[in-house]
Design a protein around this motif. Structure first.
Motif, PDB file in Angstrom:
ATOM      1  N   TYR A 395       0.886  -1.232   0.059  1.00 49.41           N
ATOM      2  CA  TYR A 395      -0.088   0.024   0.105  1.00 49.41           C
ATOM      3  C   TYR A 395       0.884   1.290  -0.082  1.00 49.41           C
ATOM      4  O   TYR A 395       1.650   1.548   0.891  1.00 49.41           O
ATOM      5  CB  TYR A 395      -1.038  -0.015   1.120  1.00 49.41           C
ATOM      6  N   TYR A 396       0.902   2.033  -1.161  1.00 49.67           N
ATOM      7  CA  TYR A 396       1.613   3.177  -1.277  1.00 49.67           C
ATOM      8  C   TYR A 396       0.887   4.504  -1.497  1.00 49.67           C
ATOM      9  O   TYR A 396      -0.293   4.157  -1.955  1.00 49.67           O
ATOM     10  CB  TYR A 396       2.571   3.070  -2.594  1.00 49.67           C
ATOM     11  N   MET A 397       1.251   5.563  -0.958  1.00 54.06           N
ATOM     12  CA  MET A 397       0.478   6.718  -1.152  1.00 54.06           C
ATOM     13  C   MET A 397       1.721   7.850  -1.501  1.00 54.06           C
ATOM     14  O   MET A 397       2.716   8.003  -0.806  1.00 54.06           O
ATOM     15  CB  MET A 397      -0.062   7.002   0.192  1.00 54.06           C
ATOM     16  N   TYR A 398       1.308   8.803  -2.231  1.00 54.37           N
ATOM     17  CA  TYR A 398       1.942  10.050  -2.658  1.00 54.37           C
ATOM     18  C   TYR A 398       1.323  10.845  -2.498  1.00 54.37           C
ATOM     19  O   TYR A 398      -0.003  11.118  -3.018  1.00 54.37           O
ATOM     20  CB  TYR A 398       2.613   9.500  -4.335  1.00 54.37           C
ATOM     21  N   GLU A 399       1.637  12.079  -1.799  1.00 53.47           N
ATOM     22  CA  GLU A 399       0.980  13.288  -1.635  1.00 53.47           C
ATOM     23  C   GLU A 399       2.138  14.337  -1.960  1.00 53.47           C
ATOM     24  O   GLU A 399       3.385  14.537  -1.761  1.00 53.47           O
ATOM     25  CB  GLU A 399       0.509  13.432  -0.139  1.00 53.47           C
ATOM     26  N   LEU A 400       1.768  15.375  -2.680  1.00 52.36           N
ATOM     27  CA  LEU A 400       2.043  16.672  -3.207  1.00 52.36           C
ATOM     28  C   LEU A 400       2.667  17.382  -2.120  1.00 52.36           C
ATOM     29  O   LEU A 400       1.844  17.814  -1.371  1.00 52.36           O
ATOM     30  CB  LEU A 400       1.303  17.222  -4.215  1.00 52.36           C
ATOM     31  N   ASN A 401       3.909  17.574  -1.921  1.00 51.10           N
ATOM     32  CA  ASN A 401       4.488  18.367  -0.752  1.00 51.10           C
ATOM     33  C   ASN A 401       4.717  19.824  -1.004  1.00 51.10           C
ATOM     34  O   ASN A 401       4.680  20.666  -0.313  1.00 51.10           O
ATOM     35  CB  ASN A 401       5.583  17.588  -0.172  1.00 51.10           C
ATOM     36  N   LYS A 402       5.278  19.782  -2.152  1.00 52.84           N
ATOM     37  CA  LYS A 402       5.814  21.254  -3.047  1.00 52.84           C
ATOM     38  C   LYS A 402       5.951  21.385  -4.021  1.00 52.84           C
ATOM     39  O   LYS A 402       6.462  20.228  -4.776  1.00 52.84           O
ATOM     40  CB  LYS A 402       6.953  21.482  -2.032  1.00 52.84           C
ATOM     41  N   ILE A 403       5.473  22.335  -4.813  1.00 53.56           N
ATOM     42  CA  ILE A 403       5.968  22.761  -5.965  1.00 53.56           C
ATOM     43  C   ILE A 403       7.063  23.841  -6.230  1.00 53.56           C
ATOM     44  O   ILE A 403       6.576  24.863  -5.699  1.00 53.56           O
ATOM     45  CB  ILE A 403       4.701  23.359  -6.767  1.00 53.56           C
ATOM     46  N   ILE A 404       8.006  23.488  -6.769  1.00 52.11           N
ATOM     47  CA  ILE A 404       9.173  24.179  -6.667  1.00 52.11           C
ATOM     48  C   ILE A 404       9.385  24.957  -8.189  1.00 52.11           C
ATOM     49  O   ILE A 404       9.471  24.259  -9.139  1.00 52.11           O
ATOM     50  CB  ILE A 404      10.575  23.459  -6.492  1.00 52.11           C
ATOM     51  N   GLU A 405       9.359  26.107  -7.827  1.00 53.89           N
ATOM     52  CA  GLU A 405       9.612  27.061  -9.366  1.00 53.89           C
ATOM     53  C   GLU A 405      10.836  27.055  -9.740  1.00 53.89           C
ATOM     54  O   GLU A 405      11.763  27.123  -9.109  1.00 53.89           O
ATOM     55  CB  GLU A 405       8.940  28.363  -9.264  1.00 53.89           C
ATOM     56  N   ALA A 406      11.156  27.244 -11.112  1.00 54.62           N
ATOM     57  CA  ALA A 406      12.246  27.601 -11.808  1.00 54.62           C
ATOM     58  C   ALA A 406      12.944  28.952 -11.103  1.00 54.62           C
ATOM     59  O   ALA A 406      11.879  29.909 -11.373  1.00 54.62           O
ATOM     60  CB  ALA A 406      12.205  27.455 -13.003  1.00 54.62           C
ATOM     61  N   LYS A 407      14.097  28.900 -11.303  1.00 55.34           N
ATOM     62  CA  LYS A 407      14.761  30.235 -10.700  1.00 55.34           C
ATOM     63  C   LYS A 407      15.340  30.918 -12.058  1.00 55.34           C
ATOM     64  O   LYS A 407      15.415  30.584 -13.377  1.00 55.34           O
ATOM     65  CB  LYS A 407      16.007  29.817 -10.011  1.00 55.34           C
TER      66      LYS A 407
END
Length: 407
Positions: A395-407
């Motif tokens: 049983y796996y779960m992936y949760e979005l933690n952060k969207i990192i913008e390009a510099k």
């Protein structure tokens, strides 16, 4: 005839006396101490002297016993373990204690009241799963599971390895102590309870404090997926959801390109359910995002095998995951899965709250998926559950933690 009757009565009386005396020994005993000369060992294991004359320890029948009342000896016989064989001179025997000499050894045993133990344990508030709050070593997950009436399981899991042991636990409300009988490092033996609540247990053992957190208060929600592959087909075996593709929020590869052009990475919390518990081990995975407007290309690292380019297992390569604009994958980045749209949902993750289209999908190896596609962020999933039943399930779960913008 009268003489024979008298003899029978005498024999029955002797049997009753023997049984009454043997009842002082029969039962469950905790071996608290074994002394040899000036050496003292505190092994802390349980011996059951059964009324039928058998000796049971750790669930194993190791031999037999009898009580020589005239010479005050406990006579044990075992072909399995020499510790449970030989004549033992009883030094002290009452309802609470049994002490005897066996060769050069002195054994000290305390009687266990199993009914009282079961009652105290059930009222302790400890039954359930507890996770060790070990902030220093994030690669190791340790879980202690208390079960009624008196057994515990200890699970220690780290990458590529998992160990499971068990034993017996005894909660003493008067002493505010917890006795763990079995192989378990750090808190094996007698523990002083410093804190006990619905969410936290703090133990002190040999001067060292250990903090455990109740998993129900700290684990993610466990949603087992109950649909099957058969649910996607009708009685004639025809696929029922051919029109579902038109309901997806991501239908234009160029829209995905423009949505991700200012994104450099997507960070997810990847959680694996520890089998037999409701506790997760969690780590962060980072997917690099590369876009090129001139070349009209998009690439998002495929991290949905449970690893990323920054912690690849030995001899493992990251699967290629470049979007083919000539053949737009409807469930990018998953491949060739049967699916259906389950509805719309507003979902909150560590990265924020998103309006999502919820997808249910089945894989080629009996995996079941539930996916939350962020409606206004093509290519970005808010959450994915992968559930596979069976002996080699997970049983796996992936949760979005952060969207990192390009510099």
């Amino acid at each position: 005839m009268k003489k024979a009757t008298i003899i029978l009565i005498v024999l029955l009386s002797l049997i009753k006396v023997t049984n009454a005396q043997d009842s002082k020994i029969s039962g469950s005993w905790l071996v608290t101490k074994i002394v040899v000369g000036d050496q003292v060992d505190e092994p802390l294991f349980v011996i059951d002297y059964r009324a039928d004359g058998s000796i049971i320890t750790q669930g194993i029948d190791v031999g037999s016993w009898s009580h020589n009342q005239k010479e005050e000896k406990l006579i044990m016989s075992s072909d399995m373990d020499k510790d449970f064989g030989g004549d033992c001179k009883i030094m002290n025997l009452n309802q609470k204690e049994l002490n005897f000499e066996k060769g050069d050894q002195k054994w000290f045993l305390s009687r266990l009241n199993m009914d009282e133990i079961a009652k105290n344990n059930s009222e302790s508030g400890l039954i359930g799963s507890w996770k060790f709050a070990d902030e220093e070593n994030t690669d190791v997950t340790r879980v202690l599971i208390f079960e009624a009436p008196d057994s515990f399981s200890f699970i220690e899991k780290e990458p590529g390895m998992e160990g499971r042991t068990g034993g017996m636990w005894i909660f003493n409300p008067k002493e505010q102590s917890l006795l763990l009988i079995g192989r378990i490092d750090q808190i094996g033996g007698k523990n002083k309870i410093l804190t006990i609540s619905k969410t936290e247990l703090v133990l002190e053992n040999a001067g060292v404090e250990t903090v455990l957190l109740k998993s129900e208060a700290n684990s993610q929600n466990i949603e087992r997926l109950t649909f099957t592959e058969a649910d996607f087909f009708d009685a004639n075996g025809d696929y029922k959801y051919d029109g579902e593709e038109n309901k997806l929020p991501w239908t234009d590869p160029f829209e995905m390109l423009m949505s991700l052009v200012n994104t450099s990475q997507l960070e997810y919390n990847f959680s694996t359910l520890v089998e037999g518990t409701n506790v997760f081990e969690t780590k962060k995975l980072t997917a690099d995002v590369k876009t090129d407007k001139e070349e009209q290309s998009v690439s998002i690292d495929f991290i949905f095998y449970g690893y990323d380019r920054y912690n690849l297992p030995d001899e493992t390569e990251l699967p290629p995951n470049v979007l083919d604009f000539n053949y737009y994958n409807r469930l990018y980045p998953l491949q060739e899965n049967s699916f259906r749209v389950a509805g719309q949902e507003k979902l909150t993750t560590p990265s924020g709250t998103f309006d999502c289209t919820v997808i249910e999908s089945v894989g080629t190896s009996e995996e079941k998926y539930k996916l939350w596609m962020i409606n206004d962020k093509p290519g970005v999933y808010a959450k994915i559950i992968e559930d596979k039943e069976g002996m080699f399930g997970h049983y796996y779960m992936y949760e979005l933690n952060k969207i990192i913008e390009a510099k």
